[in-house]
Design a protein around this motif. Structure first.
Motif, mmCIF file in Angstrom:
data_model
loop_
_atom_site.group_PDB
_atom_site.id
_atom_site.type_symbol
_atom_site.label_atom_id
_atom_site.label_comp_id
_atom_site.label_asym_id
_atom_site.label_seq_id
_atom_site.Cartn_x
_atom_site.Cartn_y
_atom_site.Cartn_z
ATOM 1 N N ALA A 1 0.833 -1.202 0.000
ATOM 2 C CA ALA A 1 0.000 0.000 0.000
ATOM 3 C C ALA A 1 0.865 1.248 0.000
ATOM 4 C CB ALA A 1 -0.923 -0.002 1.207
ATOM 5 N N ASN A 2 2.018 1.187 0.681
ATOM 6 C CA ASN A 2 2.905 2.346 0.734
ATOM 7 C C ASN A 2 3.904 2.365 -0.415
ATOM 8 O OD1 ASN A 2 2.496 3.973 3.333
ATOM 9 N ND2 ASN A 2 2.310 1.853 3.980
ATOM 10 N N LYS A 3 3.688 1.449 -1.378
ATOM 11 C CA LYS A 3 4.578 1.356 -2.536
ATOM 12 C C LYS A 3 6.027 1.154 -2.130
ATOM 13 C CE LYS A 3 1.836 3.555 -6.037
ATOM 14 N NZ LYS A 3 1.791 4.478 -7.138
ATOM 15 N N ARG A 4 6.225 0.348 -1.134
ATOM 16 C CA ARG A 4 7.594 0.067 -0.732
ATOM 17 C C ARG A 4 7.986 -1.302 -1.278
ATOM 18 N NH1 ARG A 4 8.821 2.653 5.130
ATOM 19 N NH2 ARG A 4 7.859 4.654 4.727
ATOM 20 N N PRO A 5 9.215 -1.490 -1.677
ATOM 21 C CA PRO A 5 9.604 -2.758 -2.290
ATOM 22 C C PRO A 5 9.571 -3.929 -1.297
ATOM 23 C CG PRO A 5 11.494 -1.318 -2.021
ATOM 24 C CD PRO A 5 10.304 -0.512 -1.659
ATOM 25 N N ILE A 6 9.056 -5.043 -1.772
ATOM 26 C CA ILE A 6 9.075 -6.269 -0.974
ATOM 27 C C ILE A 6 10.307 -7.046 -1.412
ATOM 28 C CG2 ILE A 6 7.952 -8.520 -0.775
ATOM 29 C CD1 ILE A 6 5.318 -7.103 -0.742
ATOM 30 N N THR A 7 11.048 -7.604 -0.443
ATOM 31 C CA THR A 7 12.302 -8.241 -0.835
ATOM 32 C C THR A 7 12.107 -9.642 -1.390
ATOM 33 O OG1 THR A 7 12.552 -8.609 1.523
ATOM 34 C CG2 THR A 7 13.947 -6.948 0.537
ATOM 35 N N GLY A 8 11.024 -10.312 -1.018
ATOM 36 C CA GLY A 8 10.795 -11.641 -1.561
ATOM 37 C C GLY A 8 9.510 -12.206 -1.011
ATOM 38 N N PRO A 9 9.104 -13.373 -1.531
ATOM 39 C CA PRO A 9 7.857 -13.971 -1.051
ATOM 40 C C PRO A 9 7.970 -14.374 0.416
ATOM 41 C CG PRO A 9 9.036 -15.485 -2.495
ATOM 42 C CD PRO A 9 9.744 -14.177 -2.567
ATOM 43 N N PRO A 10 6.896 -14.209 1.189
ATOM 44 C CA PRO A 10 6.949 -14.528 2.617
ATOM 45 C C PRO A 10 7.172 -16.006 2.869
ATOM 46 C CG PRO A 10 4.728 -13.884 1.963
ATOM 47 C CD PRO A 10 5.610 -13.629 0.796
ATOM 48 N N VAL A 11 7.857 -16.283 3.962
ATOM 49 C CA VAL A 11 8.165 -17.652 4.352
ATOM 50 C C VAL A 11 7.082 -18.174 5.291
ATOM 51 C CG1 VAL A 11 9.848 -18.943 5.727
ATOM 52 C CG2 VAL A 11 10.625 -17.330 4.015
ATOM 53 N N ILE A 12 6.242 -17.257 5.787
ATOM 54 C CA ILE A 12 5.173 -17.648 6.698
ATOM 55 C C ILE A 12 3.969 -18.095 5.876
ATOM 56 C CG2 ILE A 12 3.583 -16.775 8.443
ATOM 57 C CD1 ILE A 12 6.074 -14.846 9.113
ATOM 58 N N LYS A 13 3.460 -19.271 6.243
ATOM 59 C CA LYS A 13 2.388 -19.853 5.423
ATOM 60 C C LYS A 13 1.099 -19.058 5.551
ATOM 61 C CE LYS A 13 4.086 -24.534 6.218
ATOM 62 N NZ LYS A 13 3.792 -25.652 7.126
ATOM 63 N N GLY A 14 0.291 -19.129 4.502
ATOM 64 C CA GLY A 14 -1.043 -18.547 4.562
ATOM 65 C C GLY A 14 -1.085 -17.055 4.289
ATOM 66 N N VAL A 15 0.008 -16.494 3.774
ATOM 67 C CA VAL A 15 -0.006 -15.075 3.427
ATOM 68 C C VAL A 15 -0.266 -14.948 1.928
ATOM 69 C CG1 VAL A 15 1.308 -12.934 3.446
ATOM 70 C CG2 VAL A 15 1.633 -14.609 5.264
ATOM 71 N N LYS A 16 -1.239 -14.145 1.590
ATOM 72 C CA LYS A 16 -1.625 -14.014 0.170
ATOM 73 C C LYS A 16 -1.011 -12.750 -0.428
ATOM 74 C CE LYS A 16 -4.831 -17.271 -0.791
ATOM 75 N NZ LYS A 16 -3.992 -18.183 0.021
ATOM 76 N N LEU A 17 -0.402 -12.925 -1.594
ATOM 77 C CA LEU A 17 0.094 -11.769 -2.310
ATOM 78 C C LEU A 17 -0.794 -11.558 -3.533
ATOM 79 C CD1 LEU A 17 3.942 -12.415 -2.315
ATOM 80 C CD2 LEU A 17 2.684 -10.741 -0.978
ATOM 81 N N PRO A 18 -0.802 -10.352 -4.112
ATOM 82 C CA PRO A 18 -1.548 -10.155 -5.356
ATOM 83 C C PRO A 18 -1.107 -11.173 -6.414
ATOM 84 C CG PRO A 18 -0.708 -8.064 -4.540
ATOM 85 C CD PRO A 18 -0.155 -9.125 -3.650
ATOM 86 N N ALA A 19 -2.058 -11.663 -7.204
ATOM 87 C CA ALA A 19 -1.796 -12.794 -8.095
ATOM 88 C C ALA A 19 -0.634 -12.530 -9.052
ATOM 89 C CB ALA A 19 -3.066 -13.134 -8.872
ATOM 90 N N ASP A 20 -0.595 -11.325 -9.645
ATOM 91 C CA ASP A 20 0.455 -11.079 -10.643
ATOM 92 C C ASP A 20 1.842 -11.096 -10.000
ATOM 93 O OD1 ASP A 20 -0.388 -8.839 -9.257
ATOM 94 O OD2 ASP A 20 0.409 -7.446 -10.764
ATOM 95 N N LEU A 21 1.891 -10.598 -8.760
ATOM 96 C CA LEU A 21 3.160 -10.580 -8.060
ATOM 97 C C LEU A 21 3.599 -12.011 -7.734
ATOM 98 C CD1 LEU A 21 5.224 -8.665 -6.894
ATOM 99 C CD2 LEU A 21 3.934 -8.622 -4.766
ATOM 100 N N GLN A 22 2.647 -12.797 -7.222
ATOM 101 C CA GLN A 22 2.957 -14.180 -6.871
ATOM 102 C C GLN A 22 3.443 -14.928 -8.107
ATOM 103 O OE1 GLN A 22 2.839 -15.447 -3.635
ATOM 104 N NE2 GLN A 22 3.974 -17.081 -4.623
ATOM 105 N N LYS A 23 2.835 -14.630 -9.256
ATOM 106 C CA LYS A 23 3.220 -15.314 -10.494
ATOM 107 C C LYS A 23 4.681 -15.003 -10.826
ATOM 108 C CE LYS A 23 1.829 -15.028 -14.952
ATOM 109 N NZ LYS A 23 1.067 -14.174 -15.878
ATOM 110 N N GLN A 24 5.049 -13.759 -10.649
ATOM 111 C CA GLN A 24 6.446 -13.380 -10.890
ATOM 112 C C GLN A 24 7.381 -14.138 -9.948
ATOM 113 O OE1 GLN A 24 7.953 -11.800 -13.066
ATOM 114 N NE2 GLN A 24 6.451 -10.515 -14.117
ATOM 115 N N TYR A 25 7.004 -14.182 -8.677
ATOM 116 C CA TYR A 25 7.863 -14.852 -7.707
ATOM 117 C C TYR A 25 7.993 -16.337 -8.033
ATOM 118 C CZ TYR A 25 7.905 -10.746 -4.653
ATOM 119 O OH TYR A 25 8.105 -9.495 -4.144
ATOM 120 N N ASP A 26 6.906 -16.938 -8.508
ATOM 121 C CA ASP A 26 6.934 -18.380 -8.766
ATOM 122 C C ASP A 26 8.027 -18.765 -9.755
ATOM 123 O OD1 ASP A 26 4.980 -18.882 -6.972
ATOM 124 O OD2 ASP A 26 3.329 -18.913 -8.432
#
Lengths: 284, 905
Positions: free
Chosen positions: B467-492
């Motif tokens: 929301a604050n447009k700050r960069p995320i360093t990588g996908p979370p390691v904690i289970k059950g956290v949802k990221l926006p679909a397009d972002l998750q696709k990139q990480y995959d």
């Protein structure tokens, strides 16, 4: 105008322009998106982001007030001590003068990194304050208090001030002081009523230099102040717009906002600053 | 006015006095992106737990310095939760809370064992020896290659599937006039950045087949059947070794076996790695020695050091096989292949990559000059953001492009390489908990920790960052956290390639060897040394890191004993240990009291006992009264810390340990420290340059100003040169990075524009230019202070002298040389002294611009001091470098004062 004069002006203008580039760059970056900084570092911004400045004032205002308080006290302290000690070294003859002066000078030569941890520990174990007993046990001492900034700033900042004041006082004519002494004035009276009024320019110089170095100091407030509400501007600005993690525009806007007090101090003090350095014929 | 000031002082004192009813949990974090989220979570927690206060510290700059200071301040000051990767040594020292028991506890916030909240593979990856977990990762940075899809399509390039294809593709791209790869390659990028990760990735592939030899065996301590008993190596499965653990002691032994051998009662050593005198350093600990005696020298009379020292030492004979199976050598065929591949790959990185930091490399990709960028998941959110910005608003030019990612491909045509290329990433944010003496406090900290890592909290952190447009360093390691679909696709696209297991840059966490390796590797990649020379020296660096590591990890090199467990039990019994500093036994109050007594004693003696012969010093009493406040303040706040700091130069003081007096040993070490020695030459050059910059330039500018006839112009110019004083130092540094940038920098572009393409250089990335570039920084070097005092000097030259010069028909230069220069000698002396004092201590600019590189071309003793003390944690040794710097400045100042005085008289 002669050719010589024109060459001088041309050369100076060129130098001024080059010297001003950092200011130009700061202002330009403060209005750019990251990507613009990367792709056109030197060009004008595509759009204006005046909100960066408004955000800057809102976010950094409290930090700036803190820094002003911190600097005001240490500058006053430095001015008082530096002028008094500088006077003693310049105009009084006393035993051990040489060695004592070298004792002060040598402090400027200790690398700051070396004293960081011992200083921090000393602040924490400072006796009788912050819940400490006389041996400095039990509490946090001066940590998280502005005294932990004021004392070291005054202690450290006065040394260069003493050097400047001493050379300035030495350049004043001795007859004036002799006359006062013959009239029965005490040394402290002479210091207060003759030396200090004459030395306002050099004191302004010392004040501006102390203010600048305190205002820009980063690592010491970072280490000793734990409470965000009391933190100094130099630390606060790194939390605004977060440098290192991109978004440089707001960071630069923050620096510009933070420079406002400096600019105010300068516009009032500049005349004296210049006078202080140009009238006293400073030398070692 | 005074009353106001007094009221303020009282108020501040009242605010600062402690009201410690609440338990305070201190959290320090360097990933400022997660600041908004963590603040929300902390507020929620405090609202639910009114008896807990959470103190958050987000520190982006100076974290290592901050941590060392806080820990030195004792238990109260030390943060409870902080990124432990800044202070690896604290793990061995038992300063961290062991997470395993807590992982098994049911978390009140999920109703399940806490450990189940995390991705098990990544938790296993970050387990220390014996499967101990101290680190709790929040997210994972994975490595991948970004490519410009538009350019790929336009030129018919295909995503390479093998390393060989990738190199061939690079060759083609280069022919087509693009830069194939953008790669940061400065000292920091190799030390702890992406370029270093390339090496780790390659070594993992090449050394993977050594794992069975190093794996824990049933007779070893910490052996677990579930982890090691069932493990069979399978190169086709990138995750085959995720659970198995290998023994660092077996690894160290394999290294030692490559360089030492007992044969017929004679201890043979590899003469290319050791000198005879160095051999005993490997036997610093009793354990190492005993193992050697047991395994190789049973016929030696007794189990003691003297015996092994007495054993006959001989270099390896001609008949000694250099690379017998089972030994780990860093100059063997595996490393030869690793670095040959790296060298080949590096030819396709942008020219001057050794002068490039992350930003500079990324710029090339964004500017469509480079077709690929070696990047991480940390680039994804910023890439999306940047492409949005590049698309521009309506009517503006669209400069965005389509981009994609692919994993670094496998090496398929080298029989030495058995493994596949796997991921070398790490956590963007990890936290460790500091062990403190109060169990109650630890319980509170761990409860907050569990709250912080519950899925809902992590979701808040991620959402707030986005929301604050700050960069995320990588996908979370904690289970059950949802990221926006397009972002998750990139990480995959980054994930699913397994994790590195055994890798080498320097040796393990020994930062000293990492730094030495960086310097050496940059020399190799810049063609200053050959591959053979590189490998030979690399072997030496790694072997000399062994004694340090063995000492730090309390290893006895016998895998059957759990050395850490023994030490840990002792530490457990002691509870939280203060990080001591020298003289801490001598209390500050007493020390400063002593200084006061000495000083006052000195004054009183002068006043009452020593009546000066001849002229009485009639001002003495008054003078002493006037200087007394200054000196008391200085003694208290400057002298005491300075003395304490200087004293630590004579101690063996490792971070987190109690300093021990060791006489002049540190100074002995300094004499053979090649980084200090190399730094001296650089330092001399820098100091000379600084003195010239601080005297000649302002003097000449002052002459120009004085030469102006119009007073108004004089004032105008004088003032203009002072304005830049308000510009923060950081801007200057950034500016000069953009000036010197190898591809996009103004300097190179200017040279090209005037047809001097031959003069383009990687200004900060070439060993013979880097120092000069650092000196050039700040051009035209007009310091406000120097300018003003020279102006004063020139303006105060009596008119009679100037007139005399005119009569003598001196021309402009003659006048300057024969009149002005001598007349401002006092000012020059002042400037020289001040510059000397400053320049010898200065290392900030170098630290930010090159950090000593490339190679060791810009290292200076002050920078070495900072590295040694705050990166390697050897405070005692660091202080001794500081001590010498102090002496040097002192001597230079005295010479300066004396010499100039004698010339005058």
């Amino acid at each position: 105008m002669s050719i010589k004069q024109l060459t001088c002006i041309f050369l100076l203008l060129l130098l001024v322009v080059i010297t001003m580039i950092p200011i130009y760059v700061t202002v330009m970056i403060s209005q750019k998106e990251n990507v613009e900084i990367y792709t056109r570092f030197w060009s004008l911004p595509r759009g204006l982001h005046l909100e960066y400045y408004l955000d800057g004032v809102k976010f950094l205002g409290p930090y700036m007030l803190n820094s002003l308080m911190i600097s005001a006290v240490s500058v006053s302290g430095v001015l008082f001590l530096a002028s008094m000690t500088g006077y003693a070294f310049a105009r009084l003859r006393f035993t051990g003068k040489g060695p004592l002066f070298v004792m002060l000078l040598s402090l400027m030569m200790i690398p700051g990194i070396l004293t960081l941890i011992p200083s921090f520990n000393w602040m924490r174990t400072f006796p009788f304050v912050g819940g400490n007993d006389w041996l400095g046990r039990g509490g946090q001492g001066l940590i998280n208090s502005w005294f932990a900034l004021w004392f070291p700033y005054i202690a450290g900042g006065q040394i260069f001030g003493i050097v400047l004041c001493r050379t300035f006082f030495e350049s004043l004519p001795e007859e004036m002081f002799e006359a006062a002494r013959i009239d029965g004035a005490g040394e402290f009276y002479i210091y207060r009523n003759i030396a200090v009024p004459l030395s306002l320019p050099i004191l302004a110089t010392v004040a501006i230099m102390t203010f600048l170095s305190n205002y820009n100091d980063y690592i010491w407030p970072l280490v000793v102040i734990t409470d965000t509400a009391k933190q100094a501007f130099s630390v606060g600005v790194t939390r605004f717009g977060f440098e290192g993690n991109l978004k440089l525009g707001p960071v630069m806007a923050g620096y510009i906002v933070g420079a406002i007090p400096l600019i105010i101090v300068f516009s009032f003090g500049m005349k004296y600053y210049v006078k202080g350095l140009t009238s006293g014929a400073l030398k070692a | 006015m005074r009353r106001v000031l007094f009221a303020v002082l009282v108020a501040v004192t009242l605010i600062t006095s402690p009201a410690q009813a609440k338990d305070t949990i201190k959290l320090a974090c360097h990933v400022v992106s997660y600041q908004p989220g963590i603040e929300i979570v902390a507020d929620e927690y405090m609202a639910a737990h009114p008896d807990i206060d959470i103190n958050l510290n987000f520190i982006d700059k100076g974290m290592e310095t901050w941590l060392e200071t806080q820990f030195a301040g004792g238990e109260e000051m030390a943060p409870d939760l902080y990124p432990g990767n800044y202070t690896w040594k604290y793990q061995e020292q038992g300063r961290w809370v062991l997470m395993n028991p807590y992982f098994k506890q049911i978390s009140p916030y999920t109703g399940e064992p806490w450990g189940d909240s995390f991705d098990q593979a990544i938790i296993s990856k970050f387990a220390a020896a014996g499967g101990r977990n101290y680190i709790v990762p929040f997210d994972f940075i994975a490595v991948g290659i970004l490519y410009n899809k538009d350019i790929f399509e336009a030129n018919g390039y295909e995503v390479p599937s093998t390393w060989h294809d990738m190199i061939a593709l690079c060759e083609q791209i280069e022919k087509d006039g693009y830069i194939p790869f953008a790669m940061p390659g400065n000292t920091d990028a190799f030390w702890n950045g992406r370029a270093g990760w390339v090496v780790r990735m390659l070594t993992d592939a090449y050394f993977r087949d050594m794992l069975p030899m190093l794996a824990l065996q049933p007779e070893d301590a910490n052996y677990e059947y579930e982890r090691n008993g069932t493990w069979v190596q399978d190169f086709s499965d990138p995750y085959d070794d995720i659970l198995m653990t290998y023994s660092s002691e077996r690894k160290y032994n394999a290294i030692i076996d490559g360089v030492l051998r007992f044969k017929d009662g004679v201890l043979q050593y590899d003469e290319r790695v050791f000198t005879k005198a160095m051999v005993p350093s490997l036997f610093k600990t009793q354990g190492t020695l005993e193992r050697y005696v047991r395994e190789y020298a049973a016929d030696l009379p007794c189990f003691d050091r003297q015996a092994i020292y007495a054993a006959k030492l001989e270099p390896f004979g001609e008949d000694t096989p250099r690379f017998p199976a089972g030994v780990l050598r860093f100059d063997g065929p595996r490393m030869r292949s690793v670095y040959a591949h790296l060298y080949e790959f590096s030819r396709y990185w942008q020219p001057g990559f050794m002068g490039a930091d992350d930003g500079s490399a990324h710029n090339l990709f964004i500017n469509r000059r480079a077709v690929m960028e070696y990047a991480t998941t940390a680039s994804v959110t910023s890439m999306i953001e940047e492409m949005n910005d590049l698309r521009g608003k309506k009517g503006e030019m669209d400069e965005s492009f389509e981009w994609g990612t692919f994993p670094p491909p496998n090496i398929t045509n080298d029989p030495v390489c058995k493994g596949t290329i796997r991921d070398t990433g790490g956590p963007g944010l990890l936290l460790t908990a500091t062990k403190k003496s109060s169990k109650e406090h630890e319980k509170n900290v761990m409860d907050f920790f569990m709250y912080l890592t519950r899925p809902e909290s992590m979701q808040t952190i991620m959402d707030a960052a986005l929301a604050n447009k700050r960069p995320i360093t990588g996908p979370p390691v904690i289970k059950g956290v949802k990221l926006p679909a397009d972002l998750q696709k990139q990480y995959d696209t980054f994930l699913g390639r397994g994790f590195e297991k055994i890798t080498f840059s320097g040796l393990d966490n020994d930062q000293e060897s990492v730094f030495e390796w960086v310097a050496l590797l940059q020399d190799f990649l810049a063609d200053r040394i050959t591959l053979d020379e590189y490998l030979a020296q690399y072997q030496r660096i790694m072997v000399s890191a062994l004694p340090r590591l063995i000492e730090a990890s309390y290893a006895d090199l016998d895998p059957a004993t759990d050395d850490l467990a023994r030490v840990r039990a002792e530490q457990e019994a002691q509870g939280f240990q203060e990080v001591k500093q020298p003289l801490s036994a001598l209390n500050g109050t007493i020390m400063v009291g002593g200084l006061w007594v000495l000083f006052l004693g000195f004054l009183l003696t002068n006043l009452f006992l020593r009546t000066a012969p001849g002229k009485p010093m009639h001002h003495t009493t008054m003078a002493y009264l006037m200087i007394l406040p200054t000196f008391l303040l200085v003694l208290t706040f400057s002298y005491y810390p300075a003395i304490a700091g200087l004293c630590s130069a004579f101690t063996h003081w490792e971070t987190g340990e109690v300093p021990q007096f060791n006489g002049l040993q540190n100074f002995g070490k300094m004499v053979s420290d090649r980084f200090v020695l190399a730094g001296i030459t650089n330092q001399i050059i820098l100091v000379l340059a600084a003195v010239i910059k601080a005297t000649v330039v302002p003097f000449l500018v002052a002459e120009l100003i004085v030469a102006l006839k119009s007073k108004r112009l004089q004032y105008l110019f004088r003032t203009s040169f002072l304005v830049p004083m308000v510009v923060p130092g950081m801007v200057g540094l950034m500016l000069w990075k953009f000036v010197y940038d190898p591809e996009l920098g103004i300097l190179n572009n200017l040279l090209s524009a005037i047809g001097l393409d031959g003069l383009r250089h990687a200004w900060l990335g070439e060993a013979n230019l880097a120092l000069g570039s650092i000196i050039g920084m700040g051009f035209p070097w007009i310091g406000a202070f120097g300018l003003l005092i020279y102006l004063a000097g020139l303006m105060n030259i009596p008119a009679s002298i100037t007139d005399a010069a005119k009569l003598d028909c001196l021309n402009f230069w003659q006048r300057i040389w024969h009149i002005d220069v001598p007349m401002v000698k006092g000012q020059t002396k002042l400037m020289v002294i001040l510059t000397l004092i400053g320049a010898v201590q200065e290392f900030q600019n170098i630290y930010i611009l090159t950090n000593g590189g490339p190679g060791i071309s810009t290292i200076v003793p002050a920078l070495r001091m900072y590295h040694v003390a705050f990166r390697f944690g050897h405070f005692g040794y660091g202080a001794s470098i500081g001590f010498v710097l102090f002496l040097v400045i002192l001597v230079l100042t005295i010479i300066n004062l004396k010499y100039v005085k004698s010339v005058e008289s």
